[in-house]
Each structure stands twice: as C-alpha cells, then as structure tokens.
Motif scaffolding. Structure first.
Motif, PDB file in Angstrom:
ATOM      1  N   VAL A 321       0.812  -1.213   0.000  1.00 47.07           N
ATOM      2  CA  VAL A 321       0.000   0.000   0.000  1.00 47.07           C
ATOM      3  C   VAL A 321       0.847   1.264   0.000  1.00 47.07           C
ATOM      4  O   VAL A 321       0.302   2.360  -0.040  1.00 47.07           O
ATOM      5  CB  VAL A 321      -0.967   0.032   1.200  1.00 47.07           C
ATOM      6  N   GLN A 324       0.086   3.465  -2.930  1.00 49.11           N
ATOM      7  CA  GLN A 324      -1.243   4.055  -2.770  1.00 49.11           C
ATOM      8  C   GLN A 324      -1.215   5.147  -1.703  1.00 49.11           C
ATOM      9  O   GLN A 324      -1.853   6.194  -1.842  1.00 49.11           O
ATOM     10  CB  GLN A 324      -2.216   2.938  -2.369  1.00 49.11           C
ATOM     11  N   THR A 402      -6.993   4.098   1.724  1.00 47.03           N
ATOM     12  CA  THR A 402      -5.656   3.580   1.974  1.00 47.03           C
ATOM     13  C   THR A 402      -5.576   2.939   3.362  1.00 47.03           C
ATOM     14  O   THR A 402      -5.050   1.832   3.522  1.00 47.03           O
ATOM     15  CB  THR A 402      -4.625   4.717   1.880  1.00 47.03           C
ATOM     16  N   ALA A 405      -7.418  -0.270   3.334  1.00 49.48           N
ATOM     17  CA  ALA A 405      -6.708  -1.290   2.557  1.00 49.48           C
ATOM     18  C   ALA A 405      -5.532  -1.848   3.348  1.00 49.48           C
ATOM     19  O   ALA A 405      -5.178  -3.018   3.210  1.00 49.48           O
ATOM     20  CB  ALA A 405      -6.224  -0.689   1.237  1.00 49.48           C
ATOM     21  N   ALA A 406      -4.923  -0.998   4.180  1.00 54.11           N
ATOM     22  CA  ALA A 406      -3.787  -1.459   4.960  1.00 54.11           C
ATOM     23  C   ALA A 406      -4.226  -2.136   6.251  1.00 54.11           C
ATOM     24  O   ALA A 406      -3.392  -2.565   7.033  1.00 54.11           O
ATOM     25  CB  ALA A 406      -2.869  -0.284   5.274  1.00 54.11           C
TER      26      ALA A 406
END
Lengths: 481, 659
Positions: A321, A324, A402, A405-406
C-alpha cells in the motif's frame, strides 16, 4: 560540479539567484514602487515552475549523490512554487494596506521555497538538516514581518524558539542514524541497513528523533502547540503559505526518509505513527470547536488535516500500500492546499488593520452581502468537511481507503468521527455567514478574488475527475535507490 | 410465452401505445402552451386527446375481432437485472380492451361535459385560472388509467394504480381551500390518499410475494405457474390473493377501506362521475378479474372476496338511505354496486362482474353528471334568487323538490339512470345485476340473499332520491328558480342515457356477446344459465323498492327542508344510525386514528426530542466541554509548549523501551 549536476537542481538554483537579484533591485527601488518587486517575484516563480515542470519524467542523482530528482520532487516543487504564487497574490494588497511592504518579503519567500525544494530533493542527511534550516529561518522572519505588532513578534519568537528546539531533535536523530550506520548519505544508510551492519537500536532511536523533528514541522500532536499562536500572529498570507507549503515540505521529507531508510523498522514505528495520527485528528478537531478567531480555527484545522495525512502514512512499511499511500497523500495535499488557500484568501479579504475582522462574528451577513465571497467560502468549508462534489471529499475518501486497505479500519473510523466533529466548526462559519445579520467589511481586491474564485472553481471542477487526478499523483513516484 | 417470441400479428395492435400517449400529448400541449389559450381550446384539446384514445381502443377492438388471441405490444425494456426483467409493454386482449373502451368512452363524454360544467364551476368558486389545471389532471388520469389497464405485468399495473390514485387525490382536493372550515376538501383528499396507502401497502406485499415466488411479474409467467404454486405452497398463494384483496378494498372502496369514497365527493362532479364511479374505483374489480387464475386456485380467497363484496353491497345500500346530499347517496350507491361486482369476480363469475362494471359505468356516470346538472341548476337558481347572500348547500336534497318542471331534460335522463340502477327491465342494470344474482344463487346462496336485499334497498334509495329531487314542490327559492343546463352539459347526458338503456344488450340472454368476447382472455368462463325465477325476483324487488319509495316519499312529498324524513318516522333509531353512517368513521377514528396520533405524538416528543436529540446534543456538548478543558493547556508559554513536546518524546521512547 558539472552542468548535468546543475540541471538536476535548476529550479532551486534559479530561485536562489532570483532572490538575490531581487534583493539588489530592492536597493534601487523607491519605497512607493515596491509593487514591481511583487511582479518580478511572480515572474521568477513562474519561470521556476516552468523549469520544474520541464523536469517531469526525469530522474537521477547529482552532486555525488547529495541530491536526487524524481517525479515526486517535481510534483512537490510545483506545489511549493504555486503556493508561493498564491501567497504573493494574497499579499499584494495586504502588505500595502497593513503597511509592511518591504522588499525583503519577496526574497525571504523565495529563499524559503528554495529551502523546501532542496529538502524534497536532498539525499544526504546533512543536506536535509541544512535545507530544513534554510526553509525555516526565512519563515521565522516572515512570521515576524508585521512588526512592530506584538502578536507578530511573539509569533516569530515562538516559532524560532520551538523551531530551534525541534531542529535539535532532527540533528540528534541524524547523529544517531550516523552512529548506527556510519553513513549520512541516504544511499549509504540504505546499503548499511540492507547489509545488516546497522545497529538497530540506534537506528530506531534516530528514526524517532527525526520523526519528532518533522512532526513539529507538520504540526502533529503533541508537537503542534506552536501552530495556533504562530498562525494567528503571522501576517495572513504568510500563514496561508506556512499552512500549505511548509506542511507539504514536512510530509515530503517524512515520506522520502522513512520510506527509504526505515521500512525495516515499521513494526516498531507503526504503532507510534498510529498514536500520533489518531491524537492529531482528535485534538485538532476537538480544539477547533472552541475557537472564536478564524485564524486560530484554521490553525487547528490544519493540525487536524495533518492527522488525516498521517493516517495514510501509518502503513508506510507495507510495500503493497506504500504506493497508494503516497499518491493519496499527495492528492490530499493538493486538495487541502487549494481549499486552504481559498479560505485564507477570504480571511485576508475580511481582515482589517490591528487584527480586527478576524473573529467568527465578523463573518455575519457575508453570504447575502457578498455572494461571490460567501459562495466560495461555503465551498471551502464543505471541502474541508469532506462533502461530496468537492476535492476535499475525494481527498478524504482516498486517504480512508488507503487506511482501510492497509487494515487500519480503526483509524479510518476515528477519521470519520472526527470529520463529523469538524462539520460543526466548519459549518458554523457557513451558518454565521448566511443566517446572522451583520455588516461585514470586505477589502475588494482583484488578486484576492482571483485566488478565491480560482481555487473554489478548482475545488469543485477537479472533483469531477477524481480518478484522473489520482493517476496524476500516482505518477509522482518516489525515487527508490 | 415470452413477448419476444410473440410477434404482433395484427397491424392495428401497433396503435396500442396511443391509448397512453394521446392523453400525454394532451397534457403536454395544455401544460406548455395552454396558458394563453381560451377555455374552449384547452377543454377541446383535452377532450380530443381522450376521444383519440377512444378511437385507438375501437381500432384495437376491431383488430381483436379478427385476432381474438390478442398480442403484447412492446415499447421498451424497463428493468433488466440478471434474470429479472420488466418491460414496458402494452397488453392487448379482450379484457384490457373492454376496460380501455369504457375508460376512454365514458372519459371522453365526461371531458366534453366538463367543458360546460367547469366553465361555471370555476366561476362559482372564484378562480377561473384553474380551468386548465382541471383538464391537465383529467388527461393525466386517463393516461394513468390506461397504463393500469394496458399493463402486461404487475409492476406497470402498479404504476398506473398509483397514478390514478395521485390523480384522485389531486382532483378531490381540486378546491383544496374550500369545504368545511376552509380545509374540508383538503382533508377529504388526504383521507382518500391515506386510506388508499393502506390498500396499496397490501398490493405491494402481494407484488413482492409474487416476485419472490414466481421470479417474474409478467402476467403470463405468473398465471402460468399459479396451479403449480398452489400445489407446492398453497399458503403463499392464499397470502398473495388476500393481500391483493386489501389493495382491492382500498381502490374499489370495499369493507373495510370504503370510507374514503363518500368524502371524495368533495371533488368537482365530473371527477366523481369519471374517477369515483365509472373507472378508477373499478380497477380493483379489473385486478381480480385479471388475476382469476390466482383466485381460482384458492377457494378461501374466493369466498373472502365474495363475502367482502356482498357485505359491502348491503352496508353501503343501507347508508345510502340515510343521506341527504345528492352526491353522497350516489357515492354510497357506487360502493354498493362495486360490492356487487367484487362479489361477482370473487365467486368466479368474472364476466358477470365485468358486465356490471360496464353498465354501471354508463348509468352511474349518467347519474353523477345529471346530479352535476342539478347542482348547477340549483346554483343558478340560488344566484337568481333574493337570498343569494345566505349560504345554501346546492347538494342538499331537502332544499330541492319539483325540479321535474324546471329541468325537464335532466329529469328524464336522471330517471333513466335511476331505473337502470334500480334494475328495472329492460334497462342495462337489470341484465348485469341479474347475472350476478344468478351466479350467486348457484354458488353462494347466503350472499345471494344479501345481494337481493341490497337490490331492494337500491331501488328504495333511488326512488327516494327521485322523489326528493324532482317531485313535489320546490322547498327553496333556489329550487324554484333553477334552470336547465346548457347543451354541452346535457348532450353527454343524452348519450349516456342511451347507453344506459341499450347497454344491457351486450350480454343479454341469448346474445352473450361480452361472454364470447371475454372467453378469449378469461379461459375459465362458465356460462351462467338464465333463470326466469331469478330474473323475476330481481325485477320484483326493484319494483317493490320503487313502490315503497313512492309510498313513503311520493304520495305526500316532504313539505319543507326541516321536516323529518318519512323513513325516519318509520325506523326511528335505526334511521339515525343510517344517517350517521353506522358511526364507522367515528369508530375508525377512535380505534386507529387517535391511537396512531397519540403514538406519533409520543414518539415525536418523548423519543425524538427527548432521547434522540438528547443523545445527539449530549455528544455535541461533551465534545465542546472537552475542547474547552483542553484549551487550558494551550496557555501561550513557550516553556509549556516545549514541555508538552518533551513529554511526547518521553512517551514515545518509553513505549519503545517497554514494548
């Protein structure tokens, strides 16, 4: 030093030379003709911006690996230069009517920008420190530019004292990293870390000290307390410049150093980042609730925004990530920069001599009486809140995405909840503007209007093409040796 | 059979979308350009749009005579998600075209009548600019009703169903600032809307169940699987049909949801004739007839529908006896007659139900429009009189009397309508009612008795109305000075009167044209043999009812408006109950409306303002308090800032060391 070395830092070199030229011209200019200097400064910034954009796509290092060039630097350099242009537009009339139009203002602005660009391109820890001072010292002076106004002098002194304090941490951090790796060049440190010869304990301590120093620059909690006082006391165009460009520079160096040097330390550092990000979001937004001065309110808002940006930085060690995270941070910096500058433009328009016209009550009746200014301020407040159809919404959206997603859903939730809190103080301004009767006094100035309307238009129009904007920031990749 | 496979064999069928789009064109013309046009132009454009729709319906009927199997005319795909697909497609079959002919035919006559009626009405009510609005609403109604009857799936039908409901609401409240206390009409419109929502809720549940269990909303797909579902999950089918019945009781004004229709008479009289007598309220009858395939699988639903219809017929007929408002009598009569139709389609005699639907559309539209003519005559008489400052209710039959001489043409057509409704042979109502009675006699003897008694009451209240309005001597100055209406008002009456006379022939014994026509669509039609005994008893009760009315009201006419009703002297307390409509409104108010209002008030005050707002404001206050407290740390001293700074560093280092 070869010509190709110079080409890598051409915008920096040009800005520096231009600043010196301006100082010389200033000596010959009569006091009432100072306006010419502003225009020359703008010209210089525009040329530097052109030189910078011409470098996009190129990458490499120069001066024996002391500086690097990559799209990341090109993007951020452009951001600083544009910030400088907008600050000039904000200051053009402001400096005159506040009776502080002195030639060194322009040179100092250029020096500071050159320092920021150097900081972003620096590939050696000593250069990082130099650049940091180089950008900070002109800012200390600029903060006190409204002398003999007490508040301004106070701001300058506080900024200087605490700035020096934080610089000490940076220096200490550099020393620790050097001690751990026997190297001060980023490339060298990376080598040492890779080969396993680095002393992890010292390295971690160094990283933490660097984090503290840069955390001061971006006004992250608990290193933030200078910000409201300095933002309030500084001349408003300088405040706007600090809120956008300095913060961007702080994040730029944070990203370059941590992503390059300390990805291996992520397991120990990530919880610290987590705590700082959460605290910054919470404290910034909560304290903004209690403000009645627009400059202080926007100062806390800028602290809160640093928290949002840090949220995306928490998973910096996660290679999946990281890309991103960078693109969403750059996107947010762009959205935040445009929105904030617009808001500061409105603040400048309402500010009167002796610090009057800065309380929230002074905004009563602004909407009906000055529809354009009212609507633009409405747009900025909505964008800062993160309401759709503004760039601010997409900025927060990408940051939260983000974080999620992490795997940091908890941070995203804190971000969302604090955004809800922020709606209260942002929309309070809108309520006061539109629903309270009042006779606001507004300075009408073409450059101010241009900034307000231009940034408002950008905030709305660019929000129509968020994905394309994100792709643009995604191209601004960090050069990883 | 899916529509893509089916090709439209008959070129005339391709005209089908016209039944919707012509009225829509009328709306657009009048809405966009009508501002500057005269009343005549506006009225005739709307009327011609409806006449055009009637022309299309006739063309479709001609097409059907050549291809009685009908067709589905596709227009566009509306929803397409995965396997689920709903098309915007027009169903042309014998059942839908009968409805189209009635809607557009009666609708066109009422449009033309309205040109004259609304000309006077808008002036009487003091806002001539609403003339155009009325015709836009009327065309909108026709378009929505056409969507309803031409739908090829339940969803499109629902669009029309809601569309006519909206028009009904708009037109009941057409003079929304008028009525009792300046709000009566608005309240009536609201009541119609809310009561219909309850019914529509039932229909929606039925549609959801259909969607879940059949996976489609297309008529053919659903009806084709009905018998399968009846074996697999009979309970579900029962639920579908009974929820659908709830929708029917709302739209077609049956027990328990009939209460909105009498109040709906607040709308202008053409609206009462078109929407609240001839067409919209029959949508429920149409729906049950259309869904015969479902109902035939569920005997419980069949008997429920039949009993609801039968009891509604009786209850409404009794209430009609106790009303003095000329239109309210007709409204309760409509509810009662709808009860006949619902009972018929419920017991599986769909043809008889549709037959009565058609003839009822003729004579009830005629009666309402004639009542409108009477009201206009009374208003003219009132304005011509000396006491026109005094408020007079031009619809109160007690102030009428003797209008036979003043409005002869209106009288004659009214008489025809009343006799047709009462079921006097050989007028239209006799044949259709007789068929329902005959079917009931075969299948539901108890309901037969109820319906027969209702028929007696029908003749009685119509005879009472005739006597009160047209016979005797005028009981007010307005009635004395009343004048006949203009030809544009009376011409449609004559046409409708003609239809009321001969309309029964379409399915009279020996002809059975409607039956042969509908059997192409309603495949389960069973012929009901004509029975002389039933016909004789039906005619007998009609004559007895009329005779009873004559004995009560005709022999010794009511001398003055304040005199007690002769029937009240006879029935005493019971009559009071009729007058008060069996207190149904009051009971509903006490049982449902008040508790609901109390609950809503409680939720709004205690829960919303107290709990919810309390939590929200509390959180806000808390955040503010924290902020104010925290602010003290920001004291302006650099040393304190540096301390915070160092504390931060110490905490971080401590974390790293203690981790």
């Amino acid at each position: 030093m070869s010509l190709s070395d110079l080409m890598m830092v051409l915008p920096i070199a040009f800005t520096l030379v231009w600043a010196l030229v301006l100082l010389l011209i200033d000596l010959w200019l009569p006091r009432e003709r100072q306006g010419i200097l502003a225009l020359l400064t703008a010209l210089g910034l525009a040329v530097a911006l052109g030189l910078d954009l011409a470098q996009s796509g190129r990458s490499g290092s120069a001066f024996r690996d002391m500086v690097v060039l990559d799209n990341f630097a090109v993007f951020l350099n452009a951001l600083y230069l544009i910030s400088g242009l907008i600050a000039l537009a904000l200051g053009y009339d402001y400096l005159k009517r506040m009776e502080m139009e002195r030639g060194e203002f322009y040179a100092l602005l250029l020096f500071s920008i050159a320092g920021m660009m150097l900081l972003t391109q620096a590939n050696h820890l000593i250069l990082v420190f130099l650049a940091l001072e180089f950008l900070s010292i002109p800012l200390y002076v600029l903060a006190g530019f409204a002398r003999p106004r007490l508040e301004s002098e106070e701001a300058a002194l506080k900024y200087f004292l605490l700035g020096a304090f934080s610089s000490a941490f940076v220096l200490y951090g550099i020393a620790l990293v050097f001690g751990a790796t026997a190297n001060a060049s980023l490339t060298g440190v990376i080598e040492a870390v890779r080969s396993g010869s680095a002393e992890v304990g010292f390295l971690t301590a160094g990283a933490v000290m660097l984090l503290v120093g840069f955390g001061f620059k971006v006004a992250a909690v608990p290193f933030h307390e200078w910000a409201p006082d300095v933002y309030q006391g500084s001349p408003t165009p300088v405040t706007g410049f600090m809120a956008v460009a300095t913060k961007a520079a702080g994040f730029a160096v944070l990203m370059r150093i941590f992503l390059n040097l300390f990805p291996g330390l992520a397991t120990s550092l990530t919880p610290i980042f987590w705590g700082i990000a959460a605290l910054t979001m919470i404290v910034g937004n909560l304290l903004a609730l209690a403000q009645s001065n627009i400059k202080r309110l926007l100062a806390y808002s800028s602290i809160a925004n640093a928290g949002y940006l840090l949220m995306a930085f928490v998973p910096y060690g996660n290679a999946q990530v990281a890309g991103q995270a960078i693109s969403s941070m750059l996107f947010y910096l762009l959205a935040y920069g445009l929105t904030t500058f617009g808001a500061w433009a409105v603040v400048v328009a309402l500010e009167q001599a002796e610090g009057r016209g800065l309380t929230l009550e002074d905004y009563a009746g602004l909407g009906p009486k000055y529809p354009w200014l009212g609507v633009t301020m409405l747009i900025f407040m909505l964008s800062l809140t993160g309401v759709p159809l503004t760039l601010g919404f997409w900025g927060k959206f990408f940051l939260f995405r983000t974080a999620v997603a992490a795997g940091y859903v908890d941070l995203a939730i804190i971000g969302l909840l604090t955004s809800v809190i922020s709606a209260y103080y942002y929309l309070r301004i809108v309520v006061i503007m539109y629903m309270r009767a009042g006779e606001p006094r507004v300075r009408r100035d073409g450059w101010l209007n241009l900034v307000a309307i231009g940034t408002a238009a950008a905030v709305v129009l660019l929000s129509v093409v968020p994905v394309q904007m994100l792709e643009l920031t995604a191209r601004a990749v960090l050069h990883l040796p | 059979m899916h529509m893509e496979v089916m090709s439209v064999t008959e070129p005339l069928f391709r005209l089908a979308p016209g039944v919707v789009f012509l009225p829509v064109a009328g709306i657009l013309l009048n809405l966009l350009l009508g501002e500057r046009w005269s009343e005549k132009v506006v009225g005739w454009i709307a009327s011609l749009a409806t006449v055009g729709a009637f022309g299309v319906a006739v063309a479709l009927a001609v097409g059907l005579s050549r291809h009685p199997e009908g067709a589905v005319v596709p227009l566009l795909t509306w929803i397409h998600i995965g396997d689920f697909r709903v098309d915007w497609a027009f169903r042309v079959d014998t059942l839908s075209v009968v409805m189209m002919l009635v809607v557009a035919g009666v609708g066109a006559l009422i449009h033309i009548y309205s040109i004259g009626y609304m000309h006077e009405d808008v002036r009487h009510n003091g806002d001539p600019r609403r003339f155009r609005r009325f015709f836009v609403f009327l065309n909108l109604f026709i378009a929505a009703m056409m969507i309803l009857v031409s739908a090829n799936n339940f969803l499109m039908l629902f669009v029309g169903w809601e569309g006519v409901g909206l028009c009904s609401y708009l037109l009941i409240g057409f003079w929304f600032e008028k009525g009792a206390g300046g709000i009566g009409n608005a309240l009536a419109a609201k009541k119609a809307f809310v009561v219909n929502r309850i019914g529509d809720f039932g229909l929606l549940i039925a549609l959801f169940l259909i969607f879940v269990n059949f996976g489609s909303l297309d008529f053919d797909a659903v009806f084709g699987q009905a018998s399968h579902l009846a074996q697999v999950a009979p309970g579900v089918l029962t639920a579908i049909t009974l929820f659908m019945l709830l929708g029917v009781t709302g739209k077609s004004a049956q027990i328990p949801l009939y209460v909105w229709l009498p109040d709906a008479m607040a709308g202008p009289t053409p609206v009462s004739a078109l929407i609240h007598a001839a067409t919209m309220v029959t949508a429920g009858v149409y729906l049950v007839a259309r869904s015969q395939a479902l109902y035939l699988e569920v005997p419980l639903a069949q008997s429920t529908v039949t009993w609801v219809g039968g009891l509604t017929a009786l209850l409404a007929a009794t209430i009609a006896l106790g009303q003095y408002d000329i239109k309210r009598v007709l409204a309760y009569s409509t509810i009662s007659q709808l009860g006949f139709m619902v009972a018929a389609v419920g017991m599986g005699a769909a043809v008889a139900g549709m037959f009565h639907l058609v003839t009822h559309a003729f004579f009830k539209a005629l009666l309402f429009l004639s009542a409108g003519s009477v009201i206009l005559g009374m208003e003219r008489g009132h304005e011509a009189g000396h006491h026109h400052q005094v408020e007079l209710d031009p619809q109160d039959m007690r102030y009428m009397g003797g209008l036979r001489q003043r409005m002869p043409l209106t009288f004659w057509v009214y008489l025809i309508g009343a006799l047709a409704l009462a079921g006097v042979a050989p007028l239209a109502g006799f044949f259709s009612k007789d068929e329902i009675l005959a079917a009931a006699n075969l299948k539901f003897p108890a309901v037969f008795g109820i319906l027969l008694f209702s028929a007696l009451l029908t003749a009685l209240y119509m005879g009472r109305q005739l006597a009160l309005v047209f016979f005797g001597s005028p009981r007010s100055e307005a009635a004395e000075k009343a004048t006949e209406s203009a030809p544009i008002v009376t011409a449609p009456l004559v046409v409708l009167a003609g239809l009321s006379v001969v309309g029964g022939l379409i399915n009279a014994p020996g002809i059975y044209a409607l039956e042969h026509w509908l059997e192409h669509t309603l495949h389960t039609v069973e012929a009901i043999p004509f029975q002389w005994t039933i016909a004789a008893s039906s005619l007998a009760v009609a004559l007895i009812g009329l005779g009873l009315a004559w004995w009560l009201y005709g022999q010794r006419p009511l001398p003055s408006p304040r005199e007690t009703d002769p029937l009240a002297r006879l029935l005493d307390g019971v009559y009071h109950a009729l007058e008060r409509k069996w207190w149904v409104d009051e009971i509903y108010h006490a049982l449902f409306v008040r508790p609901y209002q109390v609950l809503a008030q409680g939720l709004a005050q205690a829960v919303d303002l107290g709990v919810i707002d309390g939590i929200v404001n509390g959180v806000g206050q808390l955040a503010r308090q924290i902020a104010l407290w925290w602010r003290k740390w920001q004291n302006g001293y650099v040393r304190s800032y540096a301390l915070t700074f160092v504390v931060g560093v110490v905490l971080i280092v401590a974390y790293l060391l203690l981790r």
